[in-house]
Design an enzyme around this catalytic site. Structure first.
Site, PDB file in Angstrom:
ATOM      1  N   ARG A   8       0.827  -1.287   0.125  1.00 24.59           N
ATOM      2  CA  ARG A   8      -0.112   0.143  -0.019  1.00 24.59           C
ATOM      3  C   ARG A   8       0.870   1.213   0.104  1.00 24.59           C
ATOM      4  NH1 ARG A   8      -3.156  -0.876   5.222  1.00 24.59           N
ATOM      5  NH2 ARG A   8      -4.470   1.189   4.617  1.00 24.59           N
ATOM      6  N   SER A  10       0.602   4.055   2.003  1.00 20.20           N
ATOM      7  CA  SER A  10       0.984   4.934   3.236  1.00 20.20           C
ATOM      8  C   SER A  10       2.406   4.802   3.512  1.00 20.20           C
ATOM      9  CB  SER A  10       0.135   4.319   4.342  1.00 20.20           C
ATOM     10  OG  SER A  10       0.469   3.290   4.850  1.00 20.20           O
ATOM     11  N   LYS A  80      -1.916  -7.948  11.377  1.00 20.66           N
ATOM     12  CA  LYS A  80      -3.393  -7.721  11.726  1.00 20.66           C
ATOM     13  C   LYS A  80      -4.507  -7.311  11.228  1.00 20.66           C
ATOM     14  CE  LYS A  80      -2.500  -3.053  13.214  1.00 20.66           C
ATOM     15  NZ  LYS A  80      -3.808  -2.074  12.571  1.00 20.66           N
ATOM     16  N   ASP A  81      -4.029  -6.855   9.931  1.00 22.46           N
ATOM     17  CA  ASP A  81      -4.899  -6.353   8.967  1.00 22.46           C
ATOM     18  C   ASP A  81      -5.405  -7.568   7.901  1.00 22.46           C
ATOM     19  OD1 ASP A  81      -4.892  -3.815   9.751  1.00 22.46           O
ATOM     20  OD2 ASP A  81      -3.404  -3.157   8.332  1.00 22.46           O
ATOM     21  N   THR A 124     -10.982   6.224  17.991  1.00 24.52           N
ATOM     22  CA  THR A 124     -10.543   4.917  17.422  1.00 24.52           C
ATOM     23  C   THR A 124     -11.328   4.291  16.249  1.00 24.52           C
ATOM     24  OG1 THR A 124      -9.642   2.770  18.037  1.00 24.52           O
ATOM     25  CG2 THR A 124     -11.432   3.703  19.295  1.00 24.52           C
ATOM     26  N   SER A 126     -11.417   0.940  16.127  1.00 23.68           N
ATOM     27  CA  SER A 126     -11.534  -0.231  16.243  1.00 23.68           C
ATOM     28  C   SER A 126     -12.560  -0.615  17.388  1.00 23.68           C
ATOM     29  CB  SER A 126     -10.151  -0.692  16.999  1.00 23.68           C
ATOM     30  OG  SER A 126     -10.031  -1.771  17.680  1.00 23.68           O
ATOM     31  N   ARG A 128     -12.742  -3.283  19.101  1.00 30.19           N
ATOM     32  CA  ARG A 128     -11.764  -3.963  20.323  1.00 30.19           C
ATOM     33  C   ARG A 128     -11.088  -2.983  21.157  1.00 30.19           C
ATOM     34  NH1 ARG A 128      -6.379  -4.023  20.619  1.00 30.19           N
ATOM     35  NH2 ARG A 128      -6.151  -2.984  18.552  1.00 30.19           N
ATOM     36  N   ARG A 129     -10.447  -1.965  20.508  1.00 26.37           N
ATOM     37  CA  ARG A 129     -10.081  -0.965  21.643  1.00 26.37           C
ATOM     38  C   ARG A 129     -10.992  -0.056  22.369  1.00 26.37           C
ATOM     39  NH1 ARG A 129      -5.813   0.908  16.644  1.00 26.37           N
ATOM     40  NH2 ARG A 129      -4.369  -0.350  17.003  1.00 26.37           N
ATOM     41  N   ARG A 146     -10.807   7.283  10.812  1.00 22.16           N
ATOM     42  CA  ARG A 146     -10.177   6.510   9.919  1.00 22.16           C
ATOM     43  C   ARG A 146      -8.947   7.369   9.170  1.00 22.16           C
ATOM     44  NH1 ARG A 146     -12.540   3.317   6.281  1.00 22.16           N
ATOM     45  NH2 ARG A 146     -10.566   3.178   5.546  1.00 22.16           N
ATOM     46  N   GLY A 147      -8.112   6.665   8.591  1.00 23.89           N
ATOM     47  CA  GLY A 147      -6.931   7.343   8.217  1.00 23.89           C
ATOM     48  C   GLY A 147      -5.637   6.705   8.403  1.00 23.89           C
ATOM     49  N   ASN A 148      -4.443   7.194   7.889  1.00 26.10           N
ATOM     50  CA  ASN A 148      -3.111   6.581   8.170  1.00 26.10           C
ATOM     51  C   ASN A 148      -2.848   7.113   9.533  1.00 26.10           C
ATOM     52  OD1 ASN A 148      -1.815   9.184   7.122  1.00 26.10           O
ATOM     53  ND2 ASN A 148      -1.852   8.366   5.126  1.00 26.10           N
ATOM     54  N   THR A 151      -2.368  11.213   9.230  1.00 26.03           N
ATOM     55  CA  THR A 151      -3.546  11.673   9.240  1.00 26.03           C
ATOM     56  C   THR A 151      -4.486  11.599  10.590  1.00 26.03           C
ATOM     57  OG1 THR A 151      -4.053  10.856   6.808  1.00 26.03           O
ATOM     58  CG2 THR A 151      -5.905  11.553   8.173  1.00 26.03           C
ATOM     59  N   ARG A 152      -4.374  10.583  11.404  1.00 31.63           N
ATOM     60  CA  ARG A 152      -5.038  10.641  12.542  1.00 31.63           C
ATOM     61  C   ARG A 152      -4.282  11.704  13.599  1.00 31.63           C
ATOM     62  NH1 ARG A 152      -7.213   4.457  13.617  1.00 31.63           N
ATOM     63  NH2 ARG A 152      -7.656   3.916  11.325  1.00 31.63           N
ATOM     64  N   CYS A 244     -13.674  -8.045  11.304  1.00 32.98           N
ATOM     65  CA  CYS A 244     -13.932  -6.783  11.768  1.00 32.98           C
ATOM     66  C   CYS A 244     -15.119  -5.978  12.223  1.00 32.98           C
ATOM     67  CB  CYS A 244     -13.590  -5.772  10.527  1.00 32.98           C
ATOM     68  SG  CYS A 244     -14.517  -5.760   9.076  1.00 32.98           S
TER      69      CYS A 244
END
Length: 305
Positions: A8, A10, A80-81, A124, A126, A128-129, A146-148, A151-152, A244
């Site tokens: 990818r 990023s 993890k993805d 977040t 997620s 899970r988080r 969302r975002g890399n 970005t976050r 997910c």
């Protein structure tokens, strides 16, 4: 021979791919390696929550198609993805030494999770988080992001797309460290408080299943303990049937007595959430099944009141 390595676009994905290529070049200087950047559906849709976009495959479909077509020979992802199983015709190389598997908290002003005022806003993407954070601080308001990584972090300081201002974000320590951004970390979560995503911190190096010579090359840099940990965490993901849409976590480690595995699983809205830890001499399917069965039993008890 020239080996094309897909990734990818990023900063994190490129940093991970550069790391893999550098290690392979050290071991196999007679080969050439070319980085190929591929845009994925998950990269193009940056606003909808992940559970609305479909499976984890949204970040890898185009890259896996390029592998199957022979346009590239290797692909580098964050494990993890990845879905619990690679698509037909592809496989993963053995796990290399993994980076820090923990989650981290990055705050704009405060010094720790404990210091945050009631009603503070944490972002977040997620479940899970989110659900584990609310166990620690039920008063926190959790919003989607969302975002890399860049970005976050920018949204932390400038606000979300809808204008919402946030106090902090939760990210994986591994990505922050691979980008050399440790200075932005406010606090590391203990794995007992925030069980990581299965195989968080582990690289997924994917290739055609019938390319055994290339697999042997990549496997020569693998780490036995990391492979055992990866087997347990990914095995838990597959056995519990997680995706997910559901909160799922797993953390394994080597101990003096063998291998320890902690699993986390719950329903979509977080009303039922359970974890369990067990240990065995080896990274075995019996250990995975014990953790899965105990968690399912706990969830059944919760559902029955």
């Amino acid at each position: 021979m020239n080996i094309k390595v897909g990734t990818r676009g990023s900063k994190l994905a490129i940093a991970q791919t550069d790391y893999v290529i550098s290690k392979l070049k050290e071991r196999y200087p007679e080969y050439g390696f070319e980085k190929v950047i591929i845009s994925t559906r998950g990269d193009r849709d940056l606003y909808r929550p992940l559970d609305q976009l479909g499976s984890k495959g949204i970040f890898v479909e185009e890259i896996e198609k390029a592998l199957l077509n022979g346009d590239i020979q290797l692909a580098v992802h964050s494990m993890k993805d990845m879905p619990a199983e690679p698509v037909g015709g592809l496989c993963f190389a053995k796990a290399w030494v993994r980076e820090d598997p923990r989650d981290v908290l990055i705050l704009k002003e405060y010094g720790s999770l404990r210091d945050l005022p009631n009603g503070a806003v944490i972002a977040t993407g997620s479940k899970r988080r989110s659900f584990q954070l609310l166990k620690l601080r039920p008063d926190i308001r959790v919003v989607n992001i969302r975002g890399n990584i860049d970005t976050r972090i920018k949204k932390l300081h400038e606000g979300l797309q809808d204008g919402t201002m946030i106090d902090g974000i939760i990210l994986a320590a591994a990505g922050i460290k691979r980008l050399g951004l440790e200075d932005v970390i406010t606090e590391y979560f203990d794995v007992e408080d925030m069980i990581p995503s299965p195989a968080q911190g582990t690289l997924a190096i994917e290739l055609a299943a019938d390319n055994q010579s290339l697999k042997s090359m990549v496997d020569s840099i693998s780490d036995e303990v990391s492979e055992g940990i990866n087997y347990l965490e990914r095995g838990f993901l597959k056995a519990v049937g997680g995706d997910c849409h559901l909160p799922i976590g797993a953390f394994a480690c080597k101990t003096d007595n063998g291998y320890l595995l902690t699993g986390l699983f719950g329903n979509e809205d977080g009303a039922y959430l359970a974890s369990y830890t067990a240990e065995d001499e080896n990274p075995s399917v019996e250990l995975i099944n014990k953790v899965v069965n105990e968690i399912k039993s706990k969830l059944e008890e919760q559902a029955n009141g």
